[in-house]
Design an enzyme around this catalytic site. Sequence first.
Site, PDB file in Angstrom:
ATOM      1  N   GLU A  99       0.887  -1.175   0.000  1.00 14.94           N
ATOM      2  CA  GLU A  99       0.000   0.000   0.000  1.00 14.94           C
ATOM      3  C   GLU A  99       0.911   1.208   0.000  1.00 14.94           C
ATOM      4  O   GLU A  99       1.899   1.241   0.727  1.00 14.94           O
ATOM      5  CB  GLU A  99      -0.881   0.003   1.243  1.00 14.94           C
ATOM      6  CG  GLU A  99      -1.871  -1.135   1.208  1.00 14.94           C
ATOM      7  CD  GLU A  99      -3.094  -0.853   2.064  1.00 14.94           C
ATOM      8  OE1 GLU A  99      -3.846   0.068   1.717  1.00 14.94           O
ATOM      9  OE2 GLU A  99      -3.257  -1.550   3.057  1.00 14.94           O
ATOM     10  N   CYS A 157      -1.173   8.687   4.782  1.00 12.08           N
ATOM     11  CA  CYS A 157      -1.368   8.429   3.354  1.00 12.08           C
ATOM     12  C   CYS A 157      -2.681   9.046   2.897  1.00 12.08           C
ATOM     13  O   CYS A 157      -2.841   9.426   1.746  1.00 12.08           O
ATOM     14  CB  CYS A 157      -1.359   6.932   3.086  1.00 12.08           C
ATOM     15  SG  CYS A 157      -2.569   6.043   4.065  1.00 12.08           S
TER      16      CYS A 157
HETATM   17  P1  NAD Z   1       9.162   5.049   2.995  1.00 12.89           P
HETATM   18  O1  NAD Z   1       8.779   4.495   1.670  1.00 12.89           O
HETATM   19  O2  NAD Z   1      10.249   6.046   3.055  1.00 12.89           O
HETATM   20  O3  NAD Z   1       9.605   3.861   3.966  1.00 12.89           O
HETATM   21  C1  NAD Z   1       8.797   2.720   4.146  1.00 12.89           C
HETATM   22  C2  NAD Z   1       9.690   1.571   4.543  1.00 12.89           C
HETATM   23  O4  NAD Z   1      10.561   1.288   3.448  1.00 12.89           O
HETATM   24  C3  NAD Z   1      10.585   1.885   5.740  1.00 12.89           C
HETATM   25  O5  NAD Z   1      10.736   0.721   6.537  1.00 12.89           O
HETATM   26  C4  NAD Z   1      11.896   2.245   5.094  1.00 12.89           C
HETATM   27  O6  NAD Z   1      13.022   2.020   5.916  1.00 12.89           O
HETATM   28  C5  NAD Z   1      11.906   1.320   3.898  1.00 12.89           C
HETATM   29  N1  NAD Z   1      12.738   1.819   2.801  1.00 12.89           N
HETATM   30  C6  NAD Z   1      12.985   3.105   2.457  1.00 12.89           C
HETATM   31  N2  NAD Z   1      13.793   3.160   1.384  1.00 12.89           N
HETATM   32  C7  NAD Z   1      14.056   1.879   1.044  1.00 12.89           C
HETATM   33  C8  NAD Z   1      14.822   1.271   0.022  1.00 12.89           C
HETATM   34  N3  NAD Z   1      15.475   2.019  -0.891  1.00 12.89           N
HETATM   35  N4  NAD Z   1      14.874  -0.062  -0.042  1.00 12.89           N
HETATM   36  C9  NAD Z   1      14.207  -0.806   0.853  1.00 12.89           C
HETATM   37  N5  NAD Z   1      13.458  -0.304   1.849  1.00 12.89           N
HETATM   38  C10 NAD Z   1      13.385   1.028   1.940  1.00 12.89           C
HETATM   39  O7  NAD Z   1       7.816   5.600   3.663  1.00 12.89           O
HETATM   40  P2  NAD Z   1       7.627   6.337   5.062  1.00 12.89           P
HETATM   41  O8  NAD Z   1       8.173   7.718   4.960  1.00 12.89           O
HETATM   42  O9  NAD Z   1       8.055   5.479   6.198  1.00 12.89           O
HETATM   43  O10 NAD Z   1       6.031   6.400   5.107  1.00 12.89           O
HETATM   44  C11 NAD Z   1       5.323   7.350   4.410  1.00 12.89           C
HETATM   45  C12 NAD Z   1       4.798   6.822   3.087  1.00 12.89           C
HETATM   46  O11 NAD Z   1       3.987   5.686   3.317  1.00 12.89           O
HETATM   47  C13 NAD Z   1       3.902   7.828   2.385  1.00 12.89           C
HETATM   48  O12 NAD Z   1       4.156   7.796   1.008  1.00 12.89           O
HETATM   49  C14 NAD Z   1       2.497   7.329   2.702  1.00 12.89           C
HETATM   50  O13 NAD Z   1       1.518   7.747   1.760  1.00 12.89           O
HETATM   51  C15 NAD Z   1       2.713   5.843   2.700  1.00 12.89           C
HETATM   52  N6  NAD Z   1       1.680   5.152   3.478  1.00 12.89           N
HETATM   53  C16 NAD Z   1       0.677   4.536   2.808  1.00 12.89           C
HETATM   54  C17 NAD Z   1      -0.341   3.909   3.515  1.00 12.89           C
HETATM   55  C18 NAD Z   1      -1.460   3.218   2.791  1.00 12.89           C
HETATM   56  O14 NAD Z   1      -2.199   2.484   3.439  1.00 12.89           O
HETATM   57  N7  NAD Z   1      -1.619   3.428   1.512  1.00 12.89           N
HETATM   58  C19 NAD Z   1      -0.322   3.937   4.914  1.00 12.89           C
HETATM   59  C20 NAD Z   1       0.737   4.574   5.561  1.00 12.89           C
HETATM   60  C21 NAD Z   1       1.735   5.169   4.833  1.00 12.89           C
END
Ligand code: NAD
Length: 465
Positions: free
Chosen positions: A293, A327
């Site tokens: 998501e 999100c």
């Molecule tokens: P993010 O994508 O930066 O990080 C999410 C996870 O991915 C973290 O554990 C992070 O360490 C890991 N990650 C980051 N870069 C990576 C890489 N290059 N390779 C592997 N793993 C990596 O997101 P965030 O800042 O933690 O959360 C915010 C985002 O999440 C927003 O875009 C928000 O819209 C989305 N979100 C969506 C929902 C939904 O239900 N649609 C819910 C909550 C958050």
Amino acid sequence: MGKGFFNVPIAVNEPVKSYAPGTPERDAVLDAYKVMFNSKVDVPLYINGEDVPTGNTRTMSPPHDHQHVVGTYHLAEQKHIEDAIITALEARKSWSQMPWEQRAGIFLKAAELIAGPYRAKINAATMIAQSKTIHQAEIDAACELIDFLRFNVQFMADIYMEQPESTSDAWNRVEYRPLEGFTYAVTPFNFTAIAGNLPAAPAMMGNTIVWKPSDAQVFSARVIVEIFKEAGLPDGVINMITGDPVMVTDKVLSSPDFAGLHFTGSTFVFKSLWKQIGSNIETYKTYPRIVGETGGKDFIIAHPSAQAKQVATAIIRGAFEFQGQKCSAASRVYLPQSKAEEILGYVKADIETIGEPGSPEDMSRFVTAVIHEGAFDKLAAVIDRARSDSNAEIFAGGGYDKSKGYFIEPTVIVTTDPKYTTMETELFGPIVTVYIYQDEDWTNTLKLVDETSEYALTGAVFSED
Ligand code: NAD
């Protein structure tokens, strides 16, 4: 094997507590906050039910008080990730054979622990780690996580009940086997509930998990580990690894036994993981299941018949609760010319009542800090740019200050360009952009909403017509 058909308890949404002055829950969470804020916790990796320190540590600080240290967490090296994978595969042998109702019982117990003895602790940890107000912590870390656990038990039973028809000479039956390998859960910073749910949901179905929480959420992630352990989750079923996201992910996704990804986070990261899984496809023993998501560029559109006050309230709550770091946070708004002034007037008046961002320990705050310096700098640059762009103006807010915490004022930008950058790009902060359309352009404006951003996720339409 169980001897009986078991009905699972009917799931009911966990009631949200008020935290009003004088309530016991308010005192309990403030006490827990004080204890956790004024002590230091060490968070090692968690593999096979054991704490595994690596010696390579980073400090943890609340975003609203970034010079104050509340603990350290450990960074994994390659060998720890290998250990976590081996452990998950080993634990799978017995966990996948455990009767489903016993697996379910463990997660129902975890829900009870959160609803009762751990409620104040998991809320306080979320207030400290992610700078949530108590109301935002309560609906997330307590209520939503409890709901995930209880409703998922019900959904699990629903899945198992789904059976094919039989004929007079053949009894058809389906068993729902866990994946043949381990599942990788990667969780975002913004919801403690999601951090708990992404490893728990597949585990409930008999899978075993390597879980990587966000670096910005480790402090509250640790409480989830404690709760699952106390609920009786066998060692090795959920293993928590913290560390460099790219290194951890490269190692995990190169394992032939990688069988599933359970991800929530940004669109960009999810696409990159999907690509990586695709290019490793020859490596895997099975076709990995990929569930994710991702981001939102959520809209509010008001029809000329909409009630101004309702729209204003939706903008304030949708855009600024938890500093817009959801999100589903409203971040682009389309207002009709005939109502724009009235709606924006209410918005401005409401923003004035919100007051300055501050610490969530002060329960009168509506907004606190954004998650880290990177987010702060990005949002401050967006505000600066809007100030200098001729097609945008800062209508309200626009202040920022990172001397103590990463504080950004709730900010409203009004633009004359419906494709202005902040109408298109997810910012993940307390900034909302408004575009005013001519009343007669309603239909075209709906098209515009659809065409403006790569994605939306959620949207709200206000109309009395
Ligand atoms: P993010 O994508 O930066 O990080 C999410 C996870 O991915 C973290 O554990 C992070 O360490 C890991 N990650 C980051 N870069 C990576 C890489 N290059 N390779 C592997 N793993 C990596 O997101 P965030 O800042 O933690 O959360 C915010 C985002 O999440 C927003 O875009 C928000 O819209 C989305 N979100 C969506 C929902 C939904 O239900 N649609 C819910 C909550 C958050």
